[in-house]
Design a protein around this motif. Structure first.
Motif, PDB file in Angstrom:
ATOM      1  N   HIS A  55      -6.844   2.059  -7.064  1.00  0.00           N
ATOM      2  CA  HIS A  55      -6.542   3.566  -6.603  1.00  0.00           C
ATOM      3  C   HIS A  55      -7.151   3.984  -5.761  1.00  0.00           C
ATOM      4  O   HIS A  55      -8.535   3.763  -5.584  1.00  0.00           O
ATOM      5  N   ARG A  56      -6.705   4.675  -4.824  1.00  0.00           N
ATOM      6  CA  ARG A  56      -7.157   5.522  -3.652  1.00  0.00           C
ATOM      7  C   ARG A  56      -8.652   6.183  -3.876  1.00  0.00           C
ATOM      8  O   ARG A  56      -9.636   6.191  -3.276  1.00  0.00           O
ATOM      9  N   ASP A  57      -8.595   6.798  -4.989  1.00  0.00           N
ATOM     10  CA  ASP A  57      -9.663   7.569  -5.556  1.00  0.00           C
ATOM     11  C   ASP A  57     -11.073   6.871  -5.823  1.00  0.00           C
ATOM     12  O   ASP A  57     -12.071   7.349  -6.001  1.00  0.00           O
TER      13      ASP A  57
ATOM     14  N   GLU B  86       0.904  -1.224   0.076  1.00  0.00           N
ATOM     15  CA  GLU B  86      -0.028   0.149  -0.086  1.00  0.00           C
ATOM     16  C   GLU B  86       0.955   1.388   0.060  1.00  0.00           C
ATOM     17  O   GLU B  86       1.914   1.410   0.750  1.00  0.00           O
ATOM     18  N   ASN B  87       0.670   2.284  -0.880  1.00  0.00           N
ATOM     19  CA  ASN B  87       1.259   3.534  -0.759  1.00  0.00           C
ATOM     20  C   ASN B  87       0.176   4.474  -0.995  1.00  0.00           C
ATOM     21  O   ASN B  87      -1.060   4.412  -0.815  1.00  0.00           O
ATOM     22  N   GLU B  88       0.555   5.741  -1.112  1.00  0.00           N
ATOM     23  CA  GLU B  88      -0.252   6.969  -1.084  1.00  0.00           C
ATOM     24  C   GLU B  88      -1.265   6.858  -2.294  1.00  0.00           C
ATOM     25  O   GLU B  88      -2.217   7.426  -2.207  1.00  0.00           O
ATOM     26  N   ASP B  89      -1.141   6.122  -3.355  1.00  0.00           N
ATOM     27  CA  ASP B  89      -1.917   6.162  -4.672  1.00  0.00           C
ATOM     28  C   ASP B  89      -2.767   5.131  -4.715  1.00  0.00           C
ATOM     29  O   ASP B  89      -3.884   5.048  -5.277  1.00  0.00           O
ATOM     30  N   TYR B  90      -2.303   3.688  -4.048  1.00  0.00           N
ATOM     31  CA  TYR B  90      -3.179   2.500  -4.239  1.00  0.00           C
ATOM     32  C   TYR B  90      -3.340   1.937  -2.887  1.00  0.00           C
ATOM     33  O   TYR B  90      -2.539   2.009  -1.907  1.00  0.00           O
ATOM     34  N   LYS B  91      -4.510   1.259  -2.581  1.00  0.00           N
ATOM     35  CA  LYS B  91      -4.820   0.887  -1.421  1.00  0.00           C
ATOM     36  C   LYS B  91      -5.323  -0.688  -1.723  1.00  0.00           C
ATOM     37  O   LYS B  91      -6.035  -1.142  -2.648  1.00  0.00           O
TER      38      LYS B  91
END
Length: 79
Positions: A58-60, A3-8
């Motif tokens: 993607h987190r969005d 997990e990073n700031e762009d993907y969950k």
């Protein structure tokens, strides 16, 4: 991929369920990333847990994807 700031990570499980979830998500234009540690590890000389694949979105798109994943898994349990 961790997990990073762009993907969950949205799900971890067997390949057959990952493929089904991936298909349902792609029907609504969400294109998840599939991470198979065992396959990747085998090539690199490492290993992973057999049959356990990770699905990232993607987190969005996470909230929309989470609802779809929950619905698909709930339908599987009721069958």
């Amino acid at each position: 991929m961790e997990e990073n700031e762009d993907y969950k990570r949205i799900y971890t499980g067997p390949t057959v369920i990952i493929k089904m979830l991936q298909s349902h998500l792609e029907e609504v234009d969400i294109y998840p990333i599939v991470k198979d540690n065992l396959s990747s590890g085998t090539w690199g000389g490492f290993g992973g847990v057999p049959g356990m694949i990770q699905l990232f979105v993607h987190r969005d798109e996470y909230d929309k994807a989470e609802k779809i994943v929950e619905d698909v898994l709930k339908n599987m349990e009721s069958e």
